[in-house]
Scaffold this motif. Structure first.
Motif, PDB file in Angstrom:
ATOM      1  N   THR A 222     -12.078  62.892 -20.395  1.00 20.73           N
ATOM      2  CA  THR A 222     -10.889  62.342 -19.745  1.00 20.73           C
ATOM      3  C   THR A 222     -11.247  61.346 -18.645  1.00 20.73           C
ATOM      4  N   ASP A 223     -12.461  61.444 -18.062  1.00 20.72           N
ATOM      5  CA  ASP A 223     -12.803  60.473 -17.008  1.00 20.72           C
ATOM      6  C   ASP A 223     -12.957  59.072 -17.562  1.00 20.72           C
ATOM      7  N   LEU A 224     -13.297  58.964 -18.853  1.00 22.49           N
ATOM      8  CA  LEU A 224     -13.478  57.660 -19.483  1.00 22.49           C
ATOM      9  C   LEU A 224     -12.331  57.279 -20.409  1.00 22.49           C
ATOM     10  N   LEU A 225     -11.682  58.270 -21.010  1.00 20.77           N
ATOM     11  CA  LEU A 225     -10.669  57.999 -22.024  1.00 20.77           C
ATOM     12  C   LEU A 225      -9.245  58.251 -21.538  1.00 20.77           C
ATOM     13  N   GLY A 226      -9.093  58.850 -20.334  1.00 19.06           N
ATOM     14  CA  GLY A 226      -7.764  59.246 -19.903  1.00 19.06           C
ATOM     15  C   GLY A 226      -7.294  60.450 -20.698  1.00 19.06           C
ATOM     16  N   THR A 227      -5.994  60.610 -20.812  1.00 21.20           N
ATOM     17  CA  THR A 227      -5.444  61.741 -21.563  1.00 21.20           C
ATOM     18  C   THR A 227      -5.845  61.645 -23.027  1.00 21.20           C
ATOM     19  N   VAL A 228      -6.281  62.778 -23.579  1.00 19.94           N
ATOM     20  CA  VAL A 228      -6.709  62.861 -24.978  1.00 19.94           C
ATOM     21  C   VAL A 228      -5.710  63.745 -25.715  1.00 19.94           C
ATOM     22  N   VAL A 229      -5.084  63.208 -26.746  1.00 20.62           N
ATOM     23  CA  VAL A 229      -4.103  63.956 -27.535  1.00 20.62           C
ATOM     24  C   VAL A 229      -4.632  64.121 -28.948  1.00 20.62           C
ATOM     25  N   ILE A 230      -4.700  65.370 -29.395  1.00 22.70           N
ATOM     26  CA  ILE A 230      -5.191  65.668 -30.742  1.00 22.70           C
ATOM     27  C   ILE A 230      -4.033  66.255 -31.541  1.00 22.70           C
ATOM     28  N   GLY A 231      -3.673  65.598 -32.622  1.00 21.37           N
ATOM     29  CA  GLY A 231      -2.633  66.096 -33.504  1.00 21.37           C
ATOM     30  C   GLY A 231      -3.243  66.681 -34.760  1.00 21.37           C
ATOM     31  N   SER A 232      -2.557  67.625 -35.361  1.00 20.57           N
ATOM     32  CA  SER A 232      -3.041  68.235 -36.596  1.00 20.57           C
ATOM     33  C   SER A 232      -1.887  68.437 -37.562  1.00 20.57           C
ATOM     34  N   ASP A 233      -2.145  68.200 -38.850  1.00 21.65           N
ATOM     35  CA  ASP A 233      -1.176  68.527 -39.884  1.00 21.65           C
ATOM     36  C   ASP A 233      -1.565  69.817 -40.598  1.00 21.65           C
ATOM     37  N   GLY A 234      -2.529  70.531 -40.017  1.00 16.74           N
ATOM     38  CA  GLY A 234      -3.016  71.773 -40.605  1.00 16.74           C
ATOM     39  C   GLY A 234      -4.325  71.603 -41.346  1.00 16.74           C
ATOM     40  N   GLN A 235      -4.681  70.346 -41.630  1.00 15.00           N
ATOM     41  CA  GLN A 235      -5.947  70.067 -42.310  1.00 15.00           C
ATOM     42  C   GLN A 235      -6.707  68.940 -41.630  1.00 15.00           C
ATOM     43  N   ASN A 236      -6.012  67.879 -41.270  1.00  8.00           N
ATOM     44  CA  ASN A 236      -6.629  66.710 -40.664  1.00  8.00           C
ATOM     45  C   ASN A 236      -6.195  66.556 -39.216  1.00  8.00           C
ATOM     46  N   TYR A 237      -6.989  65.803 -38.479  1.00  2.74           N
ATOM     47  CA  TYR A 237      -6.706  65.539 -37.077  1.00  2.74           C
ATOM     48  C   TYR A 237      -6.375  64.066 -36.858  1.00  2.74           C
ATOM     49  N   THR A 238      -5.513  63.817 -35.890  1.00  8.23           N
ATOM     50  CA  THR A 238      -5.261  62.479 -35.398  1.00  8.23           C
ATOM     51  C   THR A 238      -5.512  62.483 -33.896  1.00  8.23           C
ATOM     52  N   ILE A 239      -6.228  61.486 -33.412  1.00  8.61           N
ATOM     53  CA  ILE A 239      -6.628  61.473 -32.003  1.00  8.61           C
ATOM     54  C   ILE A 239      -6.076  60.225 -31.327  1.00  8.61           C
ATOM     55  N   ARG A 240      -5.516  60.420 -30.131  1.00  9.03           N
ATOM     56  CA  ARG A 240      -4.979  59.309 -29.361  1.00  9.03           C
ATOM     57  C   ARG A 240      -5.499  59.420 -27.932  1.00  9.03           C
ATOM     58  N   THR A 241      -5.909  58.310 -27.365  1.00  7.43           N
ATOM     59  CA  THR A 241      -6.408  58.302 -25.992  1.00  7.43           C
ATOM     60  C   THR A 241      -5.771  57.156 -25.218  1.00  7.43           C
ATOM     61  N   ASP A 242      -5.740  57.297 -23.890  1.00  7.02           N
ATOM     62  CA  ASP A 242      -5.221  56.227 -23.038  1.00  7.02           C
ATOM     63  C   ASP A 242      -6.116  54.995 -23.082  1.00  7.02           C
ATOM     64  N   LYS A 243      -7.426  55.240 -23.073  1.00  6.08           N
ATOM     65  CA  LYS A 243      -8.412  54.169 -22.962  1.00  6.08           C
ATOM     66  C   LYS A 243      -9.420  54.324 -24.085  1.00  6.08           C
ATOM     67  N   THR A 244     -10.386  53.445 -24.114  1.00  9.65           N
ATOM     68  CA  THR A 244     -11.443  53.542 -25.107  1.00  9.65           C
ATOM     69  C   THR A 244     -12.796  53.461 -24.416  1.00  9.65           C
ATOM     70  N   ALA A 245     -13.811  53.963 -25.087  1.00  4.39           N
ATOM     71  CA  ALA A 245     -15.182  53.922 -24.580  1.00  4.39           C
ATOM     72  C   ALA A 245     -16.114  54.009 -25.767  1.00  4.39           C
ATOM     73  N   THR A 246     -17.313  53.515 -25.604  1.00  5.31           N
ATOM     74  CA  THR A 246     -18.295  53.571 -26.679  1.00  5.31           C
ATOM     75  C   THR A 246     -18.938  54.947 -26.727  1.00  5.31           C
TER      76      THR A 246
END
Length: 381
Positions: free
Chosen positions: A293-317
């Motif tokens: 979170t110090d580099l990406l901000g809020t991290v949100v992980i979504g799931s449909d029960g099998q796969n994940y979707t990830i969303r962040t405020d920022k990006t980093a390498t």
């Protein structure tokens, strides 16, 4: 929220890759001795975000998934919002000064009621913001490992719980809750501890075939006891304990969890130096993809029960998220774990490993044999 960076991924559990990486980490271990309210508004956009698996698919948005876990950017603290089928749970609330930000974030997510509120343990950077959340949102149940503490922030947490006509409850290990179609299980603590961090409530969250582990600030002693309890710790996503401190995420614990991804909640340039290099190194050698979170901000992980979707405020390498030297892993030898009682030695992946107090580490097969140990017939052919 359109300017969040999003990515959809499929996690296919790869135990042999994980176990081999952890064996490498064991060998390496032989040689190792506050948020502004404006952060609620989606920010930043850069080009690179770490890919949690080799099977990345098309971009997606966690908002489209019926299960979401939000690791809020509360600086050097922890706050996690879990949503499933329109029901909500809050695990920790950051510091006292984070309370208004937590309330604003929950409002923006459409929260009107909290099914469960968990205080992982009584330190301010976890319980501090919960009073504000309880002052605003009605809750059905409120849980903590203790019902009383001397600090004002904890007493305020109790006060606003009681103002709702509720009592702070101390849940028993093995308790199971439903949050929509997700299942939440209390795994720890499994013993009594004088160290407050080790009293952290450890929650396993299962949704479909996807799994999450929330550990608060649990440290190595409680991690070891939890592993020895036989609890089902294997999870896809690990909330890395104690903000990435080297006092947590021990080898034996990571070996039991085998996560695909680790989320570290910590503050920018925090005075503790979190996350520590030792922790990042073992996560790297275990093949765990790190989100911070110090580099990406809020991290949100979504799931449909099998796969994940990830969303962040920022990006980093990847190199920014885990700046440990990958070349170091190439010089490591295979590690072996000896049993000081039976005088047999094992691979770290062996199901017959001795209790930690009876273990001795060898950096090579020859070293173990020279010490008078014989190979285990189960794991060494």
């Amino acid at each position: 929220m359109e300017n969040y960076k999003t990515e959809k991924v499929s996690f296919w559990r790869t135990p042999f890759r994980r176990l081999a990486a952890l064996a490498l980490a064991a060998a390496l271990a032989l040689g190792l001795a506050a948020c502004d309210v404006s952060s609620v508004v989606p920010g930043g956009s850069a080009d690179v975000i770490p890919n949690p698996s080799s099977t990345a698919q098309t971009d997606g948005d966690p908002a489209n998934d019926s299960f979401q876990m939000h690791f809020l950017d509360v600086g050097q603290a922890l706050s996690v919002l879990v949503e499933c089928d329109g029901q909500y749970m809050l695990y920790d609330g950051g510091n006292v000064d984070d309370g208004s930000m937590v309330v604003s974030y929950l409002q923006n997510q459409g929260v009107e009621e909290l099914q469960y509120v968990f205080c992982s343990h009584a330190h301010e950077d976890h319980v501090g913001g919960l009073a504000a959340a309880l002052a605003y949102f009605p809750a059905n149940h409120v849980y903590s490992p203790v019902t009383d503490a001397s600090t004002k922030c904890f007493q305020d947490f109790v006060k606003y719980t009681q103002q709702q006509g509720l009592q702070v409850e101390v849940p028993a290990v093995g308790t199971v809750w439903q949050l929509g179609s997700a299942t939440i299980t209390l795994l720890g603590p499994v013993a009594q501890y004088s160290e407050t961090n080790d009293t952290s409530l450890v929650l396993r969250v299962d949704y479909g075939s996807t799994s999450f582990l929330l550990t608060g600030d649990m440290e190595a002693d409680a991690e070891r006891d939890l592993v020895n309890s036989g609890a089902n710790l294997k999870a896809d996503v690990l909330q890395v304990g104690h903000h990435g401190s080297s006092t947590s995420t021990s080898y034996i614990f990571l070996n039991a969890v085998l996560p695909e991804m680790g989320v570290i909640s910590c503050g920018v340039n925090n005075k503790y130096g979190h996350p520590h290099e030792e922790t990042l190194s073992i996560l790297r050698d275990a093949g765990v993809d790190v989100y911070r979170t110090d580099l990406l901000g809020t991290v949100v992980i979504g799931s449909d029960g099998q796969n994940y979707t990830i969303r962040t405020d920022k990006t980093a390498t990847d190199a920014e998220l885990n700046p440990t030297d990958p070349a170091a892993s190439g010089t490591a030898q295979q590690a072996y774990i000896g049993n000081v009682n039976s005088k047999k030695f094992h691979l770290p992946i062996c199901p017959n490993l001795p209790a930690e107090k009876n273990q001795i580490l060898f950096s090579s097969y020859d070293e173990a044999v020279a010490a008078g140990y014989t190979p285990c017939s189960t794991c060494i052919k």
